[in-house]
Design an enzyme around this catalytic site. Structure first.
Site, PDB file in Angstrom:
ATOM      1  CG  ASP A   1     -14.901  -4.895  -1.715  1.00 53.24           C
ATOM      2  OD1 ASP A   1     -13.689  -5.170  -1.653  1.00 53.24           O
ATOM      3  OD2 ASP A   1     -15.796  -5.681  -1.313  1.00 53.24           O
TER       4      ASP A   1
ATOM      5  CG  PHE B   1     -10.856  -6.980  -6.047  1.00 53.34           C
ATOM      6  CD1 PHE B   1     -11.915  -7.889  -6.075  1.00 53.34           C
ATOM      7  CD2 PHE B   1     -10.159  -6.746  -7.234  1.00 53.34           C
ATOM      8  CE1 PHE B   1     -12.250  -8.541  -7.256  1.00 53.34           C
ATOM      9  CE2 PHE B   1     -10.496  -7.393  -8.408  1.00 53.34           C
ATOM     10  CZ  PHE B   1     -11.535  -8.304  -8.430  1.00 53.34           C
TER      11      PHE B   1
ATOM     12  NE  ARG C   1      -3.601  -2.171   2.590  1.00 51.34           N
ATOM     13  CZ  ARG C   1      -3.866  -3.005   3.586  1.00 51.34           C
ATOM     14  NH1 ARG C   1      -3.218  -2.893   4.723  1.00 51.34           N
ATOM     15  NH2 ARG C   1      -4.780  -3.925   3.454  1.00 51.34           N
TER      16      ARG C   1
ATOM     17  CB  CYS D   1      -3.588 -13.428  -2.133  1.00 50.71           C
ATOM     18  SG  CYS D   1      -5.352 -13.522  -2.398  1.00 50.71           S
TER      19      CYS D   1
HETATM   20  N1  SAH Z   1      -7.260  -4.424  -1.199  1.00 47.30           N
HETATM   21  C1  SAH Z   1      -7.872  -4.727   0.071  1.00 47.30           C
HETATM   22  C2  SAH Z   1      -8.041  -6.196   0.338  1.00 47.30           C
HETATM   23  C3  SAH Z   1      -8.825  -6.937  -0.719  1.00 47.30           C
HETATM   24  S1  SAH Z   1      -9.487  -8.436  -0.164  1.00 47.30           S
HETATM   25  C4  SAH Z   1      -7.087  -4.056   1.179  1.00 47.30           C
HETATM   26  O1  SAH Z   1      -6.051  -3.437   0.917  1.00 47.30           O
HETATM   27  O2  SAH Z   1      -7.503  -4.146   2.335  1.00 47.30           O
HETATM   28  C5  SAH Z   1     -10.543  -8.852  -1.483  1.00 47.30           C
HETATM   29  C6  SAH Z   1     -11.823  -8.034  -1.542  1.00 47.30           C
HETATM   30  O3  SAH Z   1     -12.487  -8.404  -2.740  1.00 47.30           O
HETATM   31  C7  SAH Z   1     -12.832  -8.257  -0.435  1.00 47.30           C
HETATM   32  O4  SAH Z   1     -13.129  -7.045   0.173  1.00 47.30           O
HETATM   33  C8  SAH Z   1     -14.099  -8.792  -1.151  1.00 47.30           C
HETATM   34  O5  SAH Z   1     -15.297  -8.247  -0.619  1.00 47.30           O
HETATM   35  C9  SAH Z   1     -13.882  -8.295  -2.541  1.00 47.30           C
HETATM   36  N2  SAH Z   1     -14.479  -9.054  -3.632  1.00 47.30           N
HETATM   37  C10 SAH Z   1     -14.459 -10.382  -3.846  1.00 47.30           C
HETATM   38  N3  SAH Z   1     -15.013 -10.684  -5.048  1.00 47.30           N
HETATM   39  C11 SAH Z   1     -15.375  -9.507  -5.611  1.00 47.30           C
HETATM   40  C12 SAH Z   1     -15.970  -9.130  -6.853  1.00 47.30           C
HETATM   41  N4  SAH Z   1     -16.285 -10.062  -7.773  1.00 47.30           N
HETATM   42  N5  SAH Z   1     -16.198  -7.833  -7.091  1.00 47.30           N
HETATM   43  C13 SAH Z   1     -15.874  -6.900  -6.184  1.00 47.30           C
HETATM   44  N6  SAH Z   1     -15.289  -7.187  -4.998  1.00 47.30           N
HETATM   45  C14 SAH Z   1     -15.059  -8.463  -4.718  1.00 47.30           C
END
Ligand code: SAH
Length: 394
Positions: free
Chosen positions: A248, A226, A210, A338
């Site tokens: 998200d 996401f 980040r 991941c």
């Molecule tokens: N980038 C974030 C962590 C991401 S975790 C951080 O820095 O904290 C993955 C995320 O993807 C989760 O919040 C989940 O709700 C979201 N997610 C999963 N499938 C998704 C989709 N098809 N469209 C949008 N969001 C999604």
């Protein structure tokens, strides 16, 4: 101690100190160990090989703990491992960061134990019957070392089921965490709902990444896909991004992200959050002709196992192709996987395919990895799961 005999020819991985022994490598078990018992592993000639936690229900029948016959796997052994893991993170605690992973399972020689620190609270995941049984000692040692306000069990149901364990969301020590625990990471504040949030409540494995992405964000138009509760979004805004659009699918994540904007006194007029499926939203943005300077793609794990890799690769390719199409020429794509099953070389290949399909030129300018509190043990490459690439896209 109950003895487990290894099949002839199955010694290599054990000698290389890989901590998993699959049930198929076992010739026979002398006696009837209970799940979670510490057993002694011998080769077919009767030589000592290692000690491990036994689980008759799991595909990973033994989680190997120690390769020295003289070692006693007792309370002292366990306390020492907990102390080692905790002390190796002591330099991570700074005025800017008070949330990180204290214990990372096999990588810290404690298979099935994950402990995350959230300011004065700890969240624990217990994923093996061996650790489950030793939890009173683990809790006592964590209490002594860190004196937390409370320790909460956030064990993930599906991984526990493999070991025949039930789901357990409960206070293990001290107080129940309040609905909102305020933590700081890289100087950015987050309000964490330890009991209800995803996984253990926060993805602390992206801390360094980040920061790295945010350093490119000054004056830039950013798309954070996401976004969850805003890890990349908040750092980018704090570093002077001209605007950030966060996407998200989780309503709770978006709601919390909006709260984080005000918690950090950031300019809400520079931020928009959309609750939507990323795959759908990226197509909408493309059709509208929107363009960004930086696109972040941090999807959930697409490949839970090696057998899912082909399908997952296609999903990563499509996602990244769309991300590339939304960039201004010379813009940056910060893209992550991941999935432990996806190694960095395969990921680069996927991005090369995505670039071809998008009709773009792509340079890899930086390789992201997991941070120091998520070490990769040399004998356990499976522990390396988070990887990413910073790409310049023309
Ligand atoms: N980038 C974030 C962590 C991401 S975790 C951080 O820095 O904290 C993955 C995320 O993807 C989760 O919040 C989940 O709700 C979201 N997610 C999963 N499938 C998704 C989709 N098809 N469209 C949008 N969001 C999604």
């Amino acid at each position: 101690m109950i003895e487990v005999i290894l099949k002839k020819g199955k010694e290599k991985a054990v000698l290389q100190r890989h901590p998993w022994l699959f049930s198929g490598a076992i010739e026979r078990v002398k006696g009837k160990p209970a799940n979670g018992d510490v057993v002694k592993l011998l080769n077919d000639r009767g030589d000592f090989m290692a000690y491990g936690f036994y689980n008759g229900q799991s595909r990973v029948a033994l989680r190997l703990l120690d390769w020295n016959e003289e070692t006693e796997i007792n309370e002292d052994w366990l306390r020492k491992k907990v102390r080692l893991a905790v002390s190796s993170r002591s330099n991570l605690l700074t005025p800017a960061t008070n949330t990180y992973r204290l214990i990372f399972s096999e990588a810290d020689y404690l298979p099935g134990l994950i402990v995350d620190k959230y300011a004065d609270y700890l969240a624990v995941q217990v994923l093996t019957s061996g650790i489950e049984r030793l939890m009173p000692v683990v809790i006592d040692e964590l209490d002594k070392l860190l004196k937390p306000e409370g320790i909460f069990d956030k064990s993930d149901a599906s991984s526990r089921a493999h070991e025949g364990l039930e789901t357990n969301h409960a206070v293990l020590a001290g107080k129940h965490p309040p609905e909102s625990v305020e933590v700081t990471e890289n100087g950015v504040k987050y309000s964490i709902n330890i009991a209800e949030g995803q996984k253990s409540g926060f993805y602390c494995d992206q801390r360094d990444n980040r920061d790295i992405v945010a350093k490119h964000a000054k004056g830039k138009k950013v798309l954070d896909c996401f976004s969850y509760t805003g890890g990349f979004t908040l750092n980018a805004l704090k570093n002077g991004a001209s605007s950030v659009l966060s996407v998200d699918s989780s309503a709770l994540a978006i709601d919390t992200l909006n709260k984080h904007i005000s918690l950090n006194n950031l300019d809400a007029s520079k931020h928009t959050a959309v609750q939507s499926d990323v795959n759908k939203q990226l197509r909408i943005l493309r059709d509208q002709g929107d363009k960004f300077d930086i696109v972040v793609l941090d999807p959930p794990k697409y490949a839970p196992s090696r057998s899912a890799l082909d399908k997952a690769s296609r999903a990563y390719k499509d996602l990244n192709r769309l991300g590339m199409l939304l960039l201004e020429s010379g813009g940056l794509l910060a893209t992550f996987s991941c999935s432990g099953a996806m190694d960095i070389d395969t990921f680069k290949q996927v991005l090369a395919w995505a670039a071809l399909d998008a009709g773009k030129e792509v340079q890899f300018i930086y390789q992201f990895c997991q941070p120091k509190d998520h070490p990769v043990r040399a004998s356990f490459p499976e522990g390396e799961y988070l990887k990413g690439l910073l790409c310049r896209v023309y």
